[in-house]
Scaffold this motif. Structure first.
Motif, PDB file in Angstrom:
ATOM      1  N   ASN A 125       0.896  -1.341   0.151  1.00 33.62           N
ATOM      2  CA  ASN A 125      -0.031   0.019   0.138  1.00 33.62           C
ATOM      3  C   ASN A 125       1.041   1.184   0.114  1.00 33.62           C
ATOM      4  O   ASN A 125       0.679   2.143  -0.809  1.00 33.62           O
ATOM      5  CB  ASN A 125      -0.988   0.290   1.235  1.00 33.62           C
ATOM      6  N   ARG A 126       1.949   1.082   0.738  1.00 31.68           N
ATOM      7  CA  ARG A 126       2.855   2.319   0.964  1.00 31.68           C
ATOM      8  C   ARG A 126       3.476   2.815  -0.377  1.00 31.68           C
ATOM      9  O   ARG A 126       3.743   3.733  -0.924  1.00 31.68           O
ATOM     10  CB  ARG A 126       3.695   2.345   2.202  1.00 31.68           C
ATOM     11  N   ARG A 127       4.237   1.560  -0.995  1.00 27.78           N
ATOM     12  CA  ARG A 127       4.828   1.716  -2.290  1.00 27.78           C
ATOM     13  C   ARG A 127       3.840   2.301  -3.582  1.00 27.78           C
ATOM     14  O   ARG A 127       4.149   3.002  -4.161  1.00 27.78           O
ATOM     15  CB  ARG A 127       5.589   0.375  -2.548  1.00 27.78           C
TER      16      ARG A 127
ATOM     17  N   GLY B 238       1.204   3.905  -2.930  1.00 27.72           N
ATOM     18  CA  GLY B 238       0.658   5.343  -2.799  1.00 27.72           C
ATOM     19  C   GLY B 238       1.893   6.288  -3.077  1.00 27.72           C
ATOM     20  O   GLY B 238       1.900   7.192  -3.688  1.00 27.72           O
ATOM     21  N   THR B 239       3.092   5.858  -2.929  1.00 30.69           N
ATOM     22  CA  THR B 239       4.160   6.688  -3.388  1.00 30.69           C
ATOM     23  C   THR B 239       4.318   6.917  -4.959  1.00 30.69           C
ATOM     24  O   THR B 239       4.585   7.810  -5.540  1.00 30.69           O
ATOM     25  CB  THR B 239       5.590   5.971  -3.011  1.00 30.69           C
ATOM     26  N   VAL B 240       4.067   5.518  -5.707  1.00 35.60           N
ATOM     27  CA  VAL B 240       3.995   5.648  -7.096  1.00 35.60           C
ATOM     28  C   VAL B 240       2.769   6.576  -7.594  1.00 35.60           C
ATOM     29  O   VAL B 240       3.238   7.491  -8.418  1.00 35.60           O
ATOM     30  CB  VAL B 240       3.607   4.145  -7.678  1.00 35.60           C
ATOM     31  N   MET B 241       1.576   6.636  -6.644  1.00 30.55           N
ATOM     32  CA  MET B 241       0.818   7.574  -7.293  1.00 30.55           C
ATOM     33  C   MET B 241       1.160   8.944  -6.821  1.00 30.55           C
ATOM     34  O   MET B 241       0.737   9.782  -7.482  1.00 30.55           O
ATOM     35  CB  MET B 241      -0.590   7.226  -6.487  1.00 30.55           C
ATOM     36  N   GLU B 242       1.746   9.425  -5.743  1.00 25.93           N
ATOM     37  CA  GLU B 242       1.932  10.774  -5.490  1.00 25.93           C
ATOM     38  C   GLU B 242       3.216  11.316  -6.651  1.00 25.93           C
ATOM     39  O   GLU B 242       3.170  12.268  -6.919  1.00 25.93           O
ATOM     40  CB  GLU B 242       2.753  10.584  -4.184  1.00 25.93           C
ATOM     41  N   GLU B 243       3.932  10.242  -6.858  1.00 29.97           N
ATOM     42  CA  GLU B 243       4.900  10.630  -7.803  1.00 29.97           C
ATOM     43  C   GLU B 243       4.548  11.249  -9.164  1.00 29.97           C
ATOM     44  O   GLU B 243       4.980  11.933 -10.124  1.00 29.97           O
ATOM     45  CB  GLU B 243       6.133   9.916  -8.145  1.00 29.97           C
ATOM     46  N   TRP B 244       3.164  10.638  -9.537  1.00 27.45           N
ATOM     47  CA  TRP B 244       2.604  10.595 -10.867  1.00 27.45           C
ATOM     48  C   TRP B 244       2.163  12.093 -10.955  1.00 27.45           C
ATOM     49  O   TRP B 244       2.367  12.622 -12.080  1.00 27.45           O
ATOM     50  CB  TRP B 244       1.329   9.638 -10.804  1.00 27.45           C
TER      51      TRP B 244
ATOM     52  N   VAL C 139      -5.731   2.849  -4.525  1.00 28.49           N
ATOM     53  CA  VAL C 139      -4.812   1.545  -3.700  1.00 28.49           C
ATOM     54  C   VAL C 139      -6.164   0.591  -3.339  1.00 28.49           C
ATOM     55  O   VAL C 139      -5.813  -0.487  -3.369  1.00 28.49           O
ATOM     56  CB  VAL C 139      -4.379   2.147  -2.587  1.00 28.49           C
ATOM     57  N   ASP C 140      -7.292   1.017  -2.830  1.00 25.63           N
ATOM     58  CA  ASP C 140      -8.382   0.135  -2.837  1.00 25.63           C
ATOM     59  C   ASP C 140      -8.760  -0.666  -3.931  1.00 25.63           C
ATOM     60  O   ASP C 140      -8.876  -1.979  -3.888  1.00 25.63           O
ATOM     61  CB  ASP C 140      -9.445   0.856  -2.039  1.00 25.63           C
TER      62      ASP C 140
ATOM     63  N   LYS D  89       2.276  -0.136 -13.530  1.00 23.94           N
ATOM     64  CA  LYS D  89       3.393  -0.113 -12.453  1.00 23.94           C
ATOM     65  C   LYS D  89       2.551  -0.573 -11.208  1.00 23.94           C
ATOM     66  O   LYS D  89       3.276  -1.234 -10.295  1.00 23.94           O
ATOM     67  CB  LYS D  89       3.733   1.369 -12.181  1.00 23.94           C
ATOM     68  N   LEU D  90       1.483  -0.077 -10.805  1.00 22.67           N
ATOM     69  CA  LEU D  90       0.600  -0.472  -9.858  1.00 22.67           C
ATOM     70  C   LEU D  90       0.603  -2.126  -9.668  1.00 22.67           C
ATOM     71  O   LEU D  90       0.666  -2.593  -8.530  1.00 22.67           O
ATOM     72  CB  LEU D  90      -0.542   0.200  -9.609  1.00 22.67           C
TER      73      LEU D  90
END
Length: 81
Positions: A2-4, A6-12, A30-31, A69-70
């Motif tokens: 979940n954290r990883r 979230g990080t990928v999504m934040e960087e997007w 993430v859900d 990526k996700l």
């Protein structure tokens, strides 16, 4: 995972407005990552989530790119366990 994810999504940052403004959308994505296994299904869901919140359209190709990526993170996490 979940954290990883979230990080990928934040960087997007698809709208270039700063990652801190996407917390709600990232949580929803993430859900969906836990439920969906196919990149195109996840991409459509990502597009829908962001469009619903920001009233802006993201090209599906961009959503597909992030969904791959996700999904890769998801399968990597399954193989670690």
């Amino acid at each position: 995972m979940n954290r990883r994810a979230g990080t990928v999504m934040e960087e997007w940052d698809p709208f270039a407005i700063g990652s801190e403004l996407y917390d709600k959308e990232i949580g929803k994505v993430v859900d969906q990552l836990h439920v969906l296994d196919h990149p195109s299904e996840l991409a459509k869901k990502i597009q829908s989530i962001y469009e619903s919140s920001f009233k802006k359209w993201i090209p599906l190709e961009q959503c597909v790119e992030i969904s791959y990526k996700l999904i890769a993170l998801k399968y990597e996490a399954k193989h670690i366990i």
